[in-house]
Design an enzyme around this catalytic site. Structure first.
Site, PDB file in Angstrom:
ATOM      1  N   HIS A 119     -12.741  21.365  -4.356  1.00 52.12           N
ATOM      2  CA  HIS A 119     -11.588  20.949  -3.540  1.00 52.12           C
ATOM      3  C   HIS A 119     -10.360  21.708  -4.031  1.00 52.12           C
ATOM      4  O   HIS A 119     -10.162  21.859  -5.234  1.00 52.12           O
ATOM      5  CB  HIS A 119     -11.392  19.431  -3.711  1.00 52.12           C
ATOM      6  CG  HIS A 119     -10.164  18.902  -3.047  1.00 52.12           C
ATOM      7  ND1 HIS A 119      -9.046  18.478  -3.753  1.00 52.12           N
ATOM      8  CD2 HIS A 119      -9.867  18.719  -1.742  1.00 52.12           C
ATOM      9  CE1 HIS A 119      -8.128  18.049  -2.897  1.00 52.12           C
ATOM     10  NE2 HIS A 119      -8.597  18.189  -1.678  1.00 52.12           N
ATOM     11  N   ASN A 120      -9.531  22.169  -3.089  1.00 53.18           N
ATOM     12  CA  ASN A 120      -8.310  22.914  -3.464  1.00 53.18           C
ATOM     13  C   ASN A 120      -8.600  23.909  -4.594  1.00 53.18           C
ATOM     14  O   ASN A 120      -7.965  23.902  -5.647  1.00 53.18           O
ATOM     15  CB  ASN A 120      -7.186  21.949  -3.890  1.00 53.18           C
ATOM     16  CG  ASN A 120      -6.590  21.217  -2.692  1.00 53.18           C
ATOM     17  OD1 ASN A 120      -6.921  21.508  -1.533  1.00 53.18           O
ATOM     18  ND2 ASN A 120      -5.716  20.272  -2.941  1.00 53.18           N
ATOM     19  N   GLU A 172     -12.605  25.865  -1.072  1.00 52.00           N
ATOM     20  CA  GLU A 172     -11.587  25.489  -0.088  1.00 52.00           C
ATOM     21  C   GLU A 172     -10.421  26.469  -0.154  1.00 52.00           C
ATOM     22  O   GLU A 172      -9.953  26.828  -1.242  1.00 52.00           O
ATOM     23  CB  GLU A 172     -11.081  24.076  -0.358  1.00 52.00           C
ATOM     24  CG  GLU A 172     -10.140  23.618   0.756  1.00 52.00           C
ATOM     25  CD  GLU A 172      -9.662  22.184   0.578  1.00 52.00           C
ATOM     26  OE1 GLU A 172      -9.305  21.582   1.606  1.00 52.00           O
ATOM     27  OE2 GLU A 172      -9.622  21.684  -0.553  1.00 52.00           O
ATOM     28  N   ASP A 203      -6.654  26.880   1.498  1.00 51.53           N
ATOM     29  CA  ASP A 203      -5.556  26.236   2.239  1.00 51.53           C
ATOM     30  C   ASP A 203      -4.628  27.351   2.732  1.00 51.53           C
ATOM     31  O   ASP A 203      -3.909  27.955   1.939  1.00 51.53           O
ATOM     32  CB  ASP A 203      -4.816  25.312   1.257  1.00 51.53           C
ATOM     33  CG  ASP A 203      -4.200  24.125   1.957  1.00 51.53           C
ATOM     34  OD1 ASP A 203      -3.980  24.214   3.162  1.00 51.53           O
ATOM     35  OD2 ASP A 203      -3.917  23.121   1.279  1.00 51.53           O
ATOM     36  N   HIS A 235      -0.846  24.971  -1.690  1.00 52.28           N
ATOM     37  CA  HIS A 235      -0.913  23.586  -1.251  1.00 52.28           C
ATOM     38  C   HIS A 235       0.368  23.288  -0.483  1.00 52.28           C
ATOM     39  O   HIS A 235       1.433  23.128  -1.069  1.00 52.28           O
ATOM     40  CB  HIS A 235      -1.070  22.649  -2.455  1.00 52.28           C
ATOM     41  CG  HIS A 235      -1.613  21.308  -2.080  1.00 52.28           C
ATOM     42  ND1 HIS A 235      -1.629  20.245  -2.945  1.00 52.28           N
ATOM     43  CD2 HIS A 235      -2.166  20.851  -0.929  1.00 52.28           C
ATOM     44  CE1 HIS A 235      -2.168  19.194  -2.337  1.00 52.28           C
ATOM     45  NE2 HIS A 235      -2.495  19.554  -1.125  1.00 52.28           N
ATOM     46  N   GLU A 268      -8.728  25.275   5.288  1.00 58.54           N
ATOM     47  CA  GLU A 268      -7.792  24.273   5.786  1.00 58.54           C
ATOM     48  C   GLU A 268      -6.662  25.096   6.394  1.00 58.54           C
ATOM     49  O   GLU A 268      -5.786  25.609   5.710  1.00 58.54           O
ATOM     50  CB  GLU A 268      -7.298  23.368   4.654  1.00 58.54           C
ATOM     51  CG  GLU A 268      -6.666  22.114   5.231  1.00 58.54           C
ATOM     52  CD  GLU A 268      -6.270  21.123   4.154  1.00 58.54           C
ATOM     53  OE1 GLU A 268      -5.107  20.693   4.204  1.00 58.54           O
ATOM     54  OE2 GLU A 268      -7.092  20.792   3.291  1.00 58.54           O
TER      55      GLU A 268
END
Length: 639
Positions: free
Chosen positions: A170-171, A200, A202, A215, A249
């Site tokens: 994640h991230n 991931e 973003d 982020h 994302e």
């Protein structure tokens, strides 16, 4: 004989007289004895009789014996040696068969062991093993707890992707917290090196029409999307040959989405999957069929057939709108998700009642949904991993396509796993499901992934940069199947006829009775608070699995001994669902005021354990090896 060998190995080093600490360490290395420098320093100090920082050959022999001749190994050797000096081939065969549960042992395997580990030439020539050879064998990788046959890919890799647990982060771009921390390429590189297969990214609009990765709405630093892709390309298949999924994302405008599509195609080339495989137009392909491929996970416009028909055409400027799949990034949204999820569950029940009555009406309530613009060029790079908003299990059963994947926040997923476990398992049998940490984890903390593996969730995404129990479980689980990042789910999480529910007592389970004798510690890390090489050591053994299998046992405390604590304590565990169980060994220093201090740990799947006398290698909180620090145990289990 051993004396003669020993003197021949070290005599030259003492020609100039006594030796200092540094030379002592080098000499131990020359003798193939692995040691922790802190422990050697204090053992040297204790045996330097004149306290001048230099020792004689006799004092070195004493130090060597303290480190290399461990009592518990001598006891095992003497039990199988007919004269307490030598093991003949037949003795070694007997030891390996009776104690190590080696079923395929023969003369040639024993000969190889002797050739590899026996340091005394005349003993080796006679096809025998001295204690010196035996202790080196027992300290080798062949006697580790993790069974070597699981260090390579051994599972059937031809099942559909949805049949596997997939190592997911994640991230991935963050290397500390979610608010202020730096974004760093190291996040991607280190995750890939650890075998992670779902990253991931973003993505946001950047200046000069160059998309950036960070982020959003926080002060985390920015990376160029193109640079991230180049780093992934370089490291994607170093640890594993199996496909990497890039979960985007995506917050970019259509024009910068087109730049992303160009970057993906120019950097990855043929490795980027941009069309259906010939034999998989209507089902998910296997990891085997997708070896060395990069898959994009994003929103998608239209069907795979339409994508195929557009191949080769210029898509520049083509933009469509579709419904946003919102990850609950704000705390308020988390609460909204909770309410809507409960009403979804009620909705499902209503719909089932209607259909039972024969009303034949299926209705779904309308929810607020944002529309987002998607560039066709990027959309067409999404093949088998289309991101689709999760509505309800009932909706998915009726409408979800085989190539659609869902992301569900941990809070919602936890409730559904408790309230609707059987339906959740039905869902994960068909559809790839990704679980991600709730937004309130601004410190990048993690949830326990076990509860979501128990219901078959394929992509349980953790913050790889955050050490602690969840990442220990993650790293331990994915040691299996050659650290390839893909582990075939147990049959009861794949089989459509299975009635498995992790929250209920199981009728057809195949339990194991596991017995572990925790014998001793080997050169454990001293306490951070110790001014020497001491610690008040204790060991905790924990089982993680279905709720009924969760267990924790603890040894007594051995005071002021980190070098060679002896526990000799036996623990028995009955594990109902061993296929999902992990075992974790934690070594702590007892702290009466501030709580216990973590010294090291090791986690692995229960079914990947060797039987017999085994060494448990220890790792630091950050996941670094603490070799030669380890535990010495005896393992036995029956099914």
């Amino acid at each position: 004989m051993e004396n003669k060998w020993f003197l021949s190995m070290v005599r030259d080093d003492f020609k100039g007289g006594k030796i200092n600490l540094e030379k002592t360490q080098k000499l131990l290395e020359k003798l193939d004895i692995r040691c922790n420098t802190i422990h050697v320093k204090y053992i040297f100090k204790d045996n330097d009789r004149l306290k001048q920082g230099r020792i004689t050959i006799e004092e070195f022999r004493t130090i060597y014996r303290i480190i290399a001749h461990r009592e518990e190994i001598i006891e095992i050797f003497n039990a199988y040696s007919e004269n307490r000096k030598i093991l003949f081939e037949r003795n070694l065969i007997e030891f390996l068969t009776q104690e190590q549960y080696s079923l395929d042992i023969n003369g040639s395997i024993v000969y190889e062991i002797i050739q590899k580990y026996e340091p005394i030439e005349e003993v080796k020539q006679a096809h025998q093993m001295s204690f010196e050879g035996f202790t080196r064998y027992m300290d080798s990788s062949e006697c580790l707890l993790f069974n070597n046959k699981y260090r390579t890919v051994y599972q059937d890799m031809t099942h559909p992707l949805s049949d596997y647990f997939i190592s997911s982060s994640h991230n991935t771009y963050l290397i500390s917290d979610q608010i202020m921390g730096p974004s760093d390429l190291w996040g991607y590189v280190s995750a890939l090196v650890k075998g992670c297969r779902c990253l991931e990214i973003d993505c946001w609009d950047g200046s000069q029409n160059e998309p950036v990765v960070y982020h959003g709405y926080t002060l985390t630093s920015k990376l160029l999307f193109k640079t991230v892709i180049q780093a992934i390309h370089k490291y994607a298949f170093i640890t594993s040959d199996y496909p990497v999924v890039l979960s985007l994302e995506n917050h970019c405008s259509p024009s910068q989405q087109e730049v992303m599509a160009d970057n993906l195609q120019s950097v990855f080339g043929d490795a980027l999957l941009s069309d259906m495989l010939d034999d998989c137009p209507d089902r998910l392909p296997s990891p085997e069929a997708l070896k060395f491929k990069i898959l994009v996970r994003n929103k998608k416009i239209g069907t795979l057939r339409e994508t195929h028909e557009r191949k080769g055409f210029d898509k520049h400027g083509q933009v469509e709108e579709c419904e946003e799949e919102e990850e609950a990034e704000q705390e308020g949204e988390e609460n909204e998700v909770r309410d809507s999820e409960i009403s979804d569950i009620l909705q499902d029940d209503l719909e089932k009642e209607e259909s039972k009555r024969g009303a034949g009406i299926t209705f779904f309530k309308k929810k607020k949904s944002a529309k987002v613009k998607i560039a066709m060029a990027l959309s067409d790079l999404v093949i088998y991993t289309k991101a689709e908003k999760f509505r309800s299990f009932h909706y998915s059963r009726l409408y979800q396509q085989f190539n659609e994947t869902n992301s569900i926040g941990e809070t919602q997923a936890r409730k559904l796993s408790k309230l609707r476990a059987s339906e959740f398992i039905l869902h994960t049998r068909k559809f790839i499901t990704r679980i991600y940490p709730k937004a309130t984890r601004a410190d990048s903390s993690n949830f326990n992934p076990q509860e979501f593996w128990n219901i078959g969730c394929q992509m349980v995404a953790l913050n790889f940069q955050t050490p602690g129990l969840p990442m220990d479980l993650q790293n331990g689980k994915f040691l299996d199947n050659g650290n390839s990042g893909y582990i075939l789910k147990p049959h009861f999480l794949r089989d459509g006829k299975s009635i498995f529910n992790p929250n209920k007592s199981l009728i057809n389970s195949n339990p194991i009775t596991l017995t572990i004798r925790l014998i001793s510690g080997i050169q454990l890390p001293p306490s951070y608070h110790s001014s020497s090489n001491k610690a008040d050591t204790l060991v905790i053994i924990e089982i993680f699995g279905v709720p009924n299998d969760q267990m924790k046992r603890q040894t007594r405390v051995i005071k002021k001994n980190a070098f060679s604590p002896r526990w000799n304590e036996t623990f028995t565990f009955i594990i109902q669902v061993p296929e999902l169980a992990l075992i974790r060994f934690v070594v702590e220093n007892q702290g009466l005021i501030t709580g216990n201090e973590f010294l090291g740990q090791y986690t692995l799947p229960v079914l990947c354990m060797n039987k017999g006398y085994r060494r448990v290698p220890l790792f630091s909180k950050m996941g670094e090896s603490l070799e030669p620090a380890s535990l010495f145990i005896y393992v036995w289990y029956i099914r």
